[in-house]
Motif scaffolding. Structure first.
Motif, short mmCIF file in Angstrom:
data_model
loop_
_atom_site.label_atom_id
_atom_site.label_comp_id
_atom_site.label_asym_id
_atom_site.label_seq_id
_atom_site.Cartn_x
_atom_site.Cartn_y
_atom_site.Cartn_z
N SER A 174 0.85 -1.19 0.00
CA SER A 174 0.00 0.00 0.00
C SER A 174 0.88 1.24 0.00
N HIS A 175 0.40 2.26 -0.63
CA HIS A 175 0.96 3.59 -0.45
C HIS A 175 0.19 4.24 0.68
N ILE A 176 0.77 5.24 1.29
CA ILE A 176 -0.02 6.01 2.25
C ILE A 176 -1.05 6.78 1.41
N PRO A 177 -2.34 6.55 1.62
CA PRO A 177 -3.33 7.19 0.75
C PRO A 177 -3.32 8.70 0.90
N SER A 178 -3.57 9.36 -0.22
CA SER A 178 -3.53 10.83 -0.18
C SER A 178 -4.63 11.40 0.71
N ARG A 179 -5.67 10.59 0.93
CA ARG A 179 -6.76 11.09 1.77
C ARG A 179 -6.34 11.31 3.22
N ILE A 180 -5.16 10.87 3.57
CA ILE A 180 -4.65 11.14 4.91
C ILE A 180 -4.69 12.65 5.20
#
Ligand SMILES: *[C@@H]1O[C@H](CO)[C@@H](O)[C@H](O)[C@H]1NC(C)=O
Ligand SMILES: *[C@@H]1O[C@H](CO)[C@@H](O)[C@H](O)[C@H]1NC(C)=O
Ligand SMILES: *[C@@H]1O[C@H](CO)[C@@H](O)[C@H](O)[C@H]1NC(C)=O
Ligand SMILES: *[C@@H]1O[C@H](CO)[C@@H](O)[C@H](O)[C@H]1NC(C)=O
Ligand SMILES: *[C@@H]1O[C@H](CO)[C@@H](O)[C@H](O)[C@H]1NC(C)=O
Ligand SMILES: *[C@@H]1O[C@H](CO)[C@@H](O)[C@H](O)[C@H]1NC(C)=O
Ligand SMILES: *[C@@H]1O[C@H](CO)[C@@H](O)[C@H](O)[C@H]1NC(C)=O
Ligand SMILES: *[C@@H]1O[C@H](CO)[C@@H](O)[C@H](O)[C@H]1NC(C)=O
Length: 422
Positions: free
Chosen positions: A122-128
């Motif tokens: 996983s990437h750290i989601p941009s929604r963070i």
């Protein structure tokens, strides 16, 4: 008049209601959050063999039909019932967190800790970046990889950010993201980014918040020159910069007359030249680790008398000269490691003043002459390493009567025997 029994039942009901009211009204989970958390749980699997150093909350307690504010690892706002904190450190979680994860609908989140889980691939989601209230984010050792999303710079309220990787360089910073994050997150106190990839940024361009207390940038591939504005940050107490091989040349001289640094670790880099005398202005230091560089010159005596220093690690450098004979009984040294340098001369007589010393390693140097005949302290000394020097004369009897000694290494010297009595 009501019959006695009916009155009794009414009072009873009333009490029950009050009990119910007091035990639940302040933590009743918001239905939206309850559902979002159940979906989040369902999107992951849980591995039971967690290797944690202590007992952590577990997602296993998250059950449909129960109040999420009572679930382990969660905190709710007492009035709105919205979830404000999730701590699933070492939760045995496995799976992916995608942009459509219901986690990101928990818009009241202030603290999110998913450290030591396995979100491989996983990437750290941009929604963070949508967690506008986030003050604490800990995704250390959770196997996220790839580029850190630019939206992380929206988290302007962050006070602590942990993104350390367990391997090298799985998470990567773009220079722009990194700079905007530092610009926006002006309240950062703890920044732990060890083994993330910062090789696109230069040390000299760091504009770090003066509120920082802890900064860990070990093994980040930072380039350029270490400048003293970091060492002199007014509130910085813990600075870890080890394993950065691309930092060039010399340690900087300090321009500040004092600094708040407690712990300074700059080992396993490639620093050359001498230890700046001005480091002795770091009077709050308890631990100084400059080991495994290419530092030369002599050990400044002012560093051995820093009032709070209890660990000094200078092993594997090219330091020469003598060990300054400046040890006071008030020194707090517990660990002194000068192994593998070119230190000459005799062992300083005052070294046995060190009452708190537990570990002393001065092996693999060019020390010569006899060991001191009489000692004063060393009552806590547990490990003494003197091998591979040119020490001579007889081995004094105190070597065999130190009350706490467990390891004594004397080989590869020029001792001619032992003296059994004084
Ligand atoms: C929770 O339980 C209710 C009723 O028991 C059910 O309708 C609902 O689908 C369940 N929700 C989830 C997320 O499992
Ligand atoms: C979430 O997104 C992934 C792909 O990014 C997709 O495979 C999955 O079906 C989506 N899940 C939901 C619940 O929409
Ligand atoms: C976050 O993770 C780090 C590992 O980098 C851990 O040492 C630290 O205690 C965690 N912080 C919190 C607030 O749980
Ligand atoms: C800085 O933070 C604010 C508030 O969260 C946000 O609106 C803005 O986009 C952020 N700026 C950058 C450059 O990310
Ligand atoms: C550094 O950051 C501060 C506040 O975050 C800002 O006022 C200042 O202009 C920045 N300096 C540089 C050189 O970017
Ligand atoms: C320590 O700081 C003071 C005040 O700035 C300065 O005068 C002194 O030279 C510094 N000490 C060293 C060893 O640089
Ligand atoms: C220390 O090393 C630097 C560069 O590596 C060199 O210029 C200098 O002469 C050396 N100094 C001593 C005392 O050996
Ligand atoms: C020990 O070595 C020193 C020089 O390193 C020498 O002057 C001295 O005589 C030697 N002592 C003994 C007992 O061999």
């Amino acid at each position: 008049m009501l019959p006695f029994s009916v009155a009794f039942i009414l009072i009873h009901l009333c009490c029950l209601f009050l009990l119910f009211h007091f035990s639940f009204s302040h933590s009743f989970c918001h239905p939206h959050d309850n559902l979002a958390l159940l979906h989040f749980k369902a999107s992951l699997t849980m591995n039971d063999d967690r290797y944690c150093d202590q007992v952590y909350p577990t997602i296993a307690t998250w059950e449909n039909g129960t109040d999420c504010c009572t679930w382990s690892g969660l905190k709710c706002d007492t009035i709105s019932g919205h979830v404000t904190a999730i701590d699933l450190t070492c939760g045995g979680l496995k799976g992916q967190i995608n942009a459509n994860s219901t986690l990101f609908t928990l818009s009241h989140m202030q603290s999110l800790n998913l450290a030591f889980n396995d979100f491989s691939n996983s990437h750290i989601p941009s929604r963070i970046g949508q967690f506008a209230h986030l003050t604490h984010l800990n995704l250390s050792s959770s196997n996220f990889e790839g580029e850190i999303p630019p939206q992380i710079s929206h988290l302007s309220k962050l006070q602590s950010l942990h993104l350390s990787c367990s391997g090298y360089h799985k998470l990567m910073w773009k220079e722009g993201t990194w700079k905007r994050m530092l610009q926006n997150a002006t309240e950062l106190r703890v920044l732990v980014l060890s083994f993330t990839d910062l090789s696109s940024t230069s040390m000299s361009s760091l504009n770090l918040s003066s509120s920082l207390i802890t900064l860990s940038l070990r093994g980040t591939g930072l380039k350029g020159k270490l400048t003293d504005d970091i060492l002199c940050l007014p509130n910085l107490q813990y600075l870890y910069l080890s394993y950065n091989f691309d930092l060039h040349a010399q340690l900087p001289s300090l321009s500040c007359s004092s600094a708040s640094l407690n712990v300074l670790q700059i080992s396993f880099c490639k620093f050359q030249g001498s230890i700046p005398p001005s480091f002795s202005n770091l009077t709050s230091l308890t631990l100084l680790d400059l080991s495994d560089n290419s530092l030369n010159g002599s050990i400044p005596s002012s560093h051995l008398t820093l009032p709070h220093l209890n660990v000094l690690l200078l092993y594997k450098n090219h330091l020469s000269g003598q060990i300054p004979n400046v040890f006071h009984q008030s020194n707090r040294f517990e660990k002194l490691n000068l192994r593998e340098n070119n230190i000459q001369g005799e062992l300083p007589s005052t070294i046995s003043n060190l009452q708190h010393l537990i570990y002393l390693d001065i092996s693999r140097n060019k020390l010569e002459g006899p060991l001191p005949n009489k000692i004063i302290g060393f009552s806590n000394l547990a490990m003494l390493f003197l091998t591979h020097n040119f020490l001579n004369g007889t081995i004094p009897s105190w070597c065999f009567s130190l009350p706490s000694l467990m390891y004594l290494y004397l080989s590869n010297n020029q001792f001619t025997g032992m003296s059994y009595c004084e």
